[in-house]
Design a protein around this motif. Structure first.
Motif, PDB file in Angstrom:
ATOM      1  N   LEU A  70       4.427   8.293  -5.684  1.00 10.08           N
ATOM      2  CA  LEU A  70       5.117   8.845  -4.551  1.00 10.08           C
ATOM      3  C   LEU A  70       4.748   7.786  -3.341  1.00 10.08           C
ATOM      4  O   LEU A  70       4.084   6.633  -3.430  1.00 10.08           O
ATOM      5  N   VAL A  71       5.534   7.804  -2.254  1.00 15.28           N
ATOM      6  CA  VAL A  71       5.269   6.842  -1.046  1.00 15.28           C
ATOM      7  C   VAL A  71       4.078   7.406  -0.353  1.00 15.28           C
ATOM      8  O   VAL A  71       3.997   8.774   0.047  1.00 15.28           O
TER       9      VAL A  71
ATOM     10  N   TYR B 198      16.403  -1.137   0.610  1.00 11.83           N
ATOM     11  CA  TYR B 198      16.301  -2.418  -0.269  1.00 11.83           C
ATOM     12  C   TYR B 198      17.547  -3.133  -0.870  1.00 11.83           C
ATOM     13  O   TYR B 198      18.211  -2.438  -1.514  1.00 11.83           O
ATOM     14  N   ALA B 199      17.502  -4.331  -0.495  1.00 13.90           N
ATOM     15  CA  ALA B 199      18.553  -5.179  -1.185  1.00 13.90           C
ATOM     16  C   ALA B 199      18.421  -5.279  -2.747  1.00 13.90           C
ATOM     17  O   ALA B 199      17.211  -4.955  -3.170  1.00 13.90           O
ATOM     18  N   LYS B 200      19.201  -5.523  -3.246  1.00 14.65           N
ATOM     19  CA  LYS B 200      19.130  -5.947  -4.908  1.00 14.65           C
ATOM     20  C   LYS B 200      19.587  -7.306  -4.893  1.00 14.65           C
ATOM     21  O   LYS B 200      21.126  -7.297  -5.028  1.00 14.65           O
TER      22      LYS B 200
ATOM     23  N   LEU C 140       0.927  -0.973  -0.185  1.00 12.40           N
ATOM     24  CA  LEU C 140       0.231   0.168   0.131  1.00 12.40           C
ATOM     25  C   LEU C 140       0.855   1.188   0.231  1.00 12.40           C
ATOM     26  O   LEU C 140       0.481   2.272  -0.481  1.00 12.40           O
ATOM     27  N   MET C 141       1.936   0.952   0.627  1.00 12.06           N
ATOM     28  CA  MET C 141       2.880   2.367   0.720  1.00 12.06           C
ATOM     29  C   MET C 141       3.572   2.825  -0.571  1.00 12.06           C
ATOM     30  O   MET C 141       3.830   3.569  -0.962  1.00 12.06           O
ATOM     31  N   THR C 142       4.350   1.674  -1.055  1.00 11.70           N
ATOM     32  CA  THR C 142       5.243   1.791  -2.144  1.00 11.70           C
ATOM     33  C   THR C 142       4.465   1.074  -3.547  1.00 11.70           C
ATOM     34  O   THR C 142       5.225   1.190  -4.476  1.00 11.70           O
TER      35      THR C 142
ATOM     36  N   GLU D  68      22.219  -0.020  -1.421  1.00 13.15           N
ATOM     37  CA  GLU D  68      22.647   1.351  -2.060  1.00 13.15           C
ATOM     38  C   GLU D  68      21.048   1.853  -2.467  1.00 13.15           C
ATOM     39  O   GLU D  68      20.146   0.939  -2.429  1.00 13.15           O
ATOM     40  N   PRO D  69      20.653   3.155  -2.285  1.00 10.92           N
ATOM     41  CA  PRO D  69      19.342   3.583  -2.210  1.00 10.92           C
ATOM     42  C   PRO D  69      18.724   3.183  -3.832  1.00 10.92           C
ATOM     43  O   PRO D  69      19.614   3.026  -4.655  1.00 10.92           O
ATOM     44  N   ARG D  70      17.452   2.601  -3.602  1.00 12.24           N
ATOM     45  CA  ARG D  70      16.939   2.258  -4.833  1.00 12.24           C
ATOM     46  C   ARG D  70      15.341   2.338  -4.872  1.00 12.24           C
ATOM     47  O   ARG D  70      14.872   1.780  -5.554  1.00 12.24           O
ATOM     48  N   LEU D  71      14.855   3.352  -4.353  1.00 14.02           N
ATOM     49  CA  LEU D  71      13.587   3.438  -3.912  1.00 14.02           C
ATOM     50  C   LEU D  71      13.234   3.877  -5.358  1.00 14.02           C
ATOM     51  O   LEU D  71      11.866   3.324  -5.759  1.00 14.02           O
TER      52      LEU D  71
END
Ligand SMILES: Nc1nc2c(c(=O)[nH]1)N[C@H]1C(S)=C(S)[C@@H](COP(=O)(O)OP(=O)(O)OC[C@H]3O[C@@H](n4cnc5c(=O)[nH]c(N)nc54)[C@H](O)[C@@H]3O)O[C@H]1N2
Ligand SMILES: Nc1nc2c(c(=O)[nH]1)N[C@H]1C(S)=C(S)[C@@H](COP(=O)(O)OP(=O)(O)OC[C@H]3O[C@@H](n4cnc5c(=O)[nH]c(N)nc54)[C@H](O)[C@@H]3O)O[C@H]1N2
Ligand code: SF4
Ligand SMILES: [Mo]
Length: 718
Positions: A570-571, A340-342, A158-160, A557-560
């Motif tokens: 948007l979040v 978040y892991a990749k 629901l958030m992402t 690393e950031p990956r949003l």
């Protein structure tokens, strides 16, 4: 070389093998020494860049677990009340007849599928449970997810927009860690794969960071932290809301990611002042304010919450508010915060569409589906309640729901009424004893290993493949082949269809890959190779084979932006289904509190229901006792044993008085109650099934079972 020549070669002499431990989410690298097919020693692999030599007592016992003489070595077929060994062809033919009979008489809606926790850890489980569910063609799909982490999926969805995206605490860089309802010193971490979690906690403190634990018990994790705060079971979302309220009211918000819904969030948090929630949570208003301020003022911080908050009445609200706090304190998708892991493999299990739940509802109780599943808590209703659509046949893979799902006692009775049941499981146990056919997978060391799902929740990007340590013996079947055949049978292709047909079909998802380019000689290996080649690092199985100790792929690393797929882009800080659910929380806060509530706990030498059969793992402190505060023992006039009862059942339990638990709270571990099992060691110290006390209630948005905060009464028993 023939199979038996290959087996002779492998089975003679002493040798070393590297193998991921498949027993929990820490995925430690192990170094095994074998003499023939017997494991003579296990150590943590010091050359593993991720686990660096760490292992726990369960990993050290992997050899004994693997060699357990009570493991089934071939299919078992029920003959009235007794069992007989059968050949694989006969067993699969019986499965085909059983499923076809039920489909012909009642349609596919009378079929059901339950898959349990180990399917998250085996290659065949992860790759084939989806195809098997599809092939069965029923909506009656249940799994360990709705007795575990489903609230996290729903909140993230629901958030992402992506229910599979789970942000993990960046343990190795954070300055402040707030742990809520998790005991990683015992569980070794969950939805946060971090071998040697305790070492990582120690290093946070060594570099000047701070750790706070919120738990109704003073756990081992709490003892390793700077501060422990007792909380009333089930009340975490109110506490988290009051922290959100504090950050907003004191203007301590630093949002670093694109968000929607801040005003709506402010409106929802308004009534949850620290003073309003304090009596419900049992936490002082000043403490709540301080916890919030500490989060806001830390250079980096991560809020991490697990089973204690997920398997509770407001599990989804708790998981949502955890990430709201991570966003508001400026720590979402940021080094030292939650990230978040990749994973190295292409994430083919993810839908390109944003998450929606409740696309259909369950027959008996009208529960909405989540991720294509109904709550495991209602499987018993769907089996027991007559009427069109009643479950008549069950396929179960790696699950023991009689011990693991709510109302286990009633499920035990209901399973006896099925027309047909097949279980893929190494043991004859409390659940599989109801099957008509049990199909055992080979020994753990006979299976190759790769962690497709756990690599999405690692605190460092990392990839490790372990080939099978021991070959299959002639006449054995791999777990992959068992599941391929079940899937083909469910599709109507019959018990004799070529099992390689399934992976071939699945490989067509990868355009441009010629089958003969792929490594490995079974379906899961070839699928892994394809997923690695299509993955973000462009690896291949051959490359992983060259790194038996694992391949480090660097810090998170950031990956949003890659994750986000909400319609707004948007979040979403205040998704409407969760905003609505806050009404349920407000209502609970005005209810009179239950005088005594039940929670669970885990033990380092135990794992859910199936590790009580290894002598060196049981006994000592690993026993099924009811922890209770000495003041409650005295107040209730209890002796060594007591009768504990709830709305669903009652049990006689042995007491373990301890001041590490809050007064008014008692704790009983799950996975015990080993009656009528083929596990002889486990049957010797059987314990009781805590899930005869749980039942009925679920967390509404996720359908997740409620194991913590269950109202109970405890009385003297002679
Ligand atoms: N009261 C209470 N109940 C709980 C919990 C709690 O905290 N409190 N925790 C919940 C949680 S988090 C979980 S994950 C669930 C677990 O619930 P389940 O997944 O239903 O239970 P497990 O005990 O993990 O049982 C796993 C089964 O898989 C079999 N198995 C082991 N290895 C393999 C394998 O390689 N292949 C196959 N095919 N089978 C295998 C075992 O013999 C066993 O029968 O329990 C839940 N139940
Ligand atoms: N040794 C061992 N390791 C395991 C397992 C095992 O059985 N044994 N099981 C594996 C599985 S399937 C999972 S899902 C993970 C789970 O991993 P964790 O989430 O770390 O599980 P637990 O150790 O049960 O810790 C849950 C904590 O929540 C607390 N708690 C209970 N109710 C509440 C509440 O209402 N609020 C708060 N704040 N706290 C509460 C309990 O006292 C307990 O300390 O562990 C995995 N690892
Ligand atoms: S912590 Fe223990 S059980 Fe978990 S993966 Fe490591 S060795 Fe295995
Ligand atoms: Mo779990």
């Amino acid at each position: 070389m023939t199979v038996s020549q290959e087996a002779d070669r492998v089975l003679s002499g002493t040798r070393t093998a590297y193998r991921t431990c498949p027993l929990c989410e820490a995925v430690c690298g192990l170094r095994l020494t074998l003499d023939g097919d017997r494991v003579t020693s296990v150590t943590g692999d010091p050359d593993d860049p991720f686990s660096r030599g760490y292992m726990c007592p369960k990993g050290a016992s992997l050899g004994r677990l693997d060699e357990d003489p009570d493991r089934l070595t071939g299919p078992m077929v029920r003959d009235g009340e007794s069992w007989r060994p059968a050949g694989w062809d006969e067993a699969f033919a019986i499965v085909a007849r059983g499923l076809e009979g039920v489909i012909a008489a009642h349609g596919r809606e009378a079929l059901a599928f339950f898959y349990g926790n180990p399917t998250f850890h085996t290659m065949a489980g992860v790759l084939y449970r989806g195809p098997l569910a599809m092939a069965l063609g029923t909506r009656n799909v249940f799994s360990a997810s709705t007795i575990d982490q489903m609230p996290k999926h729903v909140a993230s969805g629901l958030m992402t927009g992506d229910p599979w995206a789970v942000a993990v605490p960046d343990l190795d860089r954070t300055d402040h860690l707030l742990i809520i309802g998790a005991n990683p010193a015992v569980s070794n971490g969950s939805l946060c794969a971090a071998p040697d979690f305790v070492g990582r906690m120690r290093r946070i403190r060594e570099r000047g960071g701070r750790i706070v634990v919120i738990d109704p018990r003073r756990t081992r994790t709490a003892e390793l932290a700077d501060e422990h705060v007792f909380v009333r079971p089930g009340s975490d979302p109110a506490l988290l809301f009051a922290m959100v309220h504090t950050l907003l009211a004191e203007d301590r918000v630093t949002i670093r990611v694109p968000v929607a819904g801040l005003d709506r969030l402010r409106e929802l948090a308004e009534p949850f002042t620290p003073e309003a929630v304090a009596p419900f949570c049992g936490v002082e208003p000043a403490t709540i304010r301080r916890l919030a301020r500490e989060l806001a003022s830390a250079r980096t911080a991560a809020v991490y919450a697990r089973i204690g908050t997920c398997t509770a009445e407001f599990g989804t609200l708790a998981q949502w508010l955890v990430d709201v706090l991570n966003v508001l304190a400026g720590n979402f998708d940021r080094a030292g915060g939650v990230m978040y892991a990749k994973p190295a493999t292409a994430e083919v299990h993810k839908s390109p569409e944003p998450y929606v739940g409740g696309r259909w509802t369950s027959r008996v109780k009208g529960f909405p589906e989540t991720l294509g599943e109904f709550p495991a808590a209602t499987m018993v209703d769907e089996i027991a309640e007559p009427g069109p659509g009643q479950i008549k046949a069950l396929v179960i893979v790696a699950g023991n729901p009689v011990l693991s799902t709510p109302d286990g006692g009633r499920l035990d009775e209901a399973l006896a009424g099925l027309d047909f049941m097949v279980a893929v499981d190494p043991y004859l146990n409390e659940t599989t004893r109801h099957a008509d056919v049990i199909l055992p997978p080979p020994r753990i060391l006979q299976m190759p290993h790769y962690d497709f799902l756990i690599s999405t929740i690692q605190v460092r990007n990392y990839s490790r493949y372990s080939p099978a340590v021991l070959p299959l013996e002639p006449g054995q079947r791999s777990e992959a082949e068992i599941m391929e055949r079940l899937t083909l049978i469910a599709m109507g292709a019959g018990p004799e269809a070529d099992p390689s047909g399934l992976p071939s079909q699945m490989l067509s998802m990868f355009p441009g890959l010629e089958p003969d380019q792929l490594d490995g000689d079974d379906g899961p290996d070839r699928l892994l190779d394809a997923m690695l080649r299509f993955g973000p690092y462009g690896l291949s199985l051959a490359q992983l084979r060259e790194h038996p100790n694992g391949l480090d792929l660097g810090p998170l690393e950031p990956r949003l932006p890659e994750i986000l797929k909400t319609p707004s882009g948007l979040v979403e800080l205040a998704p409407e289904p969760l905003a609505e659910d806050t009404g349920r929380l407000r209502a609970a806060m005005s209810r009179p509190p239950a005088p005594m509530v039940l929670i669970g706990r885990r033990h380092l030498r135990s794992n859910n229901s199936w590790m009580h059969n290894v002598p060196r793992l049981i006994g000592g402190t690993n026993r099924c006792t009811l922890q209770i505060h000495p003041a409650d023992v005295e107040r209730l006039g209890l002796g060594d044993r007591a009768r504990i009862s709830s709305a669903s059942g009652d049990l006689v339990v042995e007491l373990e008085p301890t001041d590490t638990i809050m007064p008014g709270v008692v704790s009983l571990p799950h996975g015990w109650g080993h009656r009528r099992t083929g596990q002889k060691v486990a049957a010797g110290d059987a314990g009781v099934n805590v899930n005869e006390l749980t039942g009925g209630v679920v967390d509404v948005p996720s359908g997740n079972a409620v194991f913590n905060g269950v109202p109970v009464a405890v009385e003297p028993h002679n």
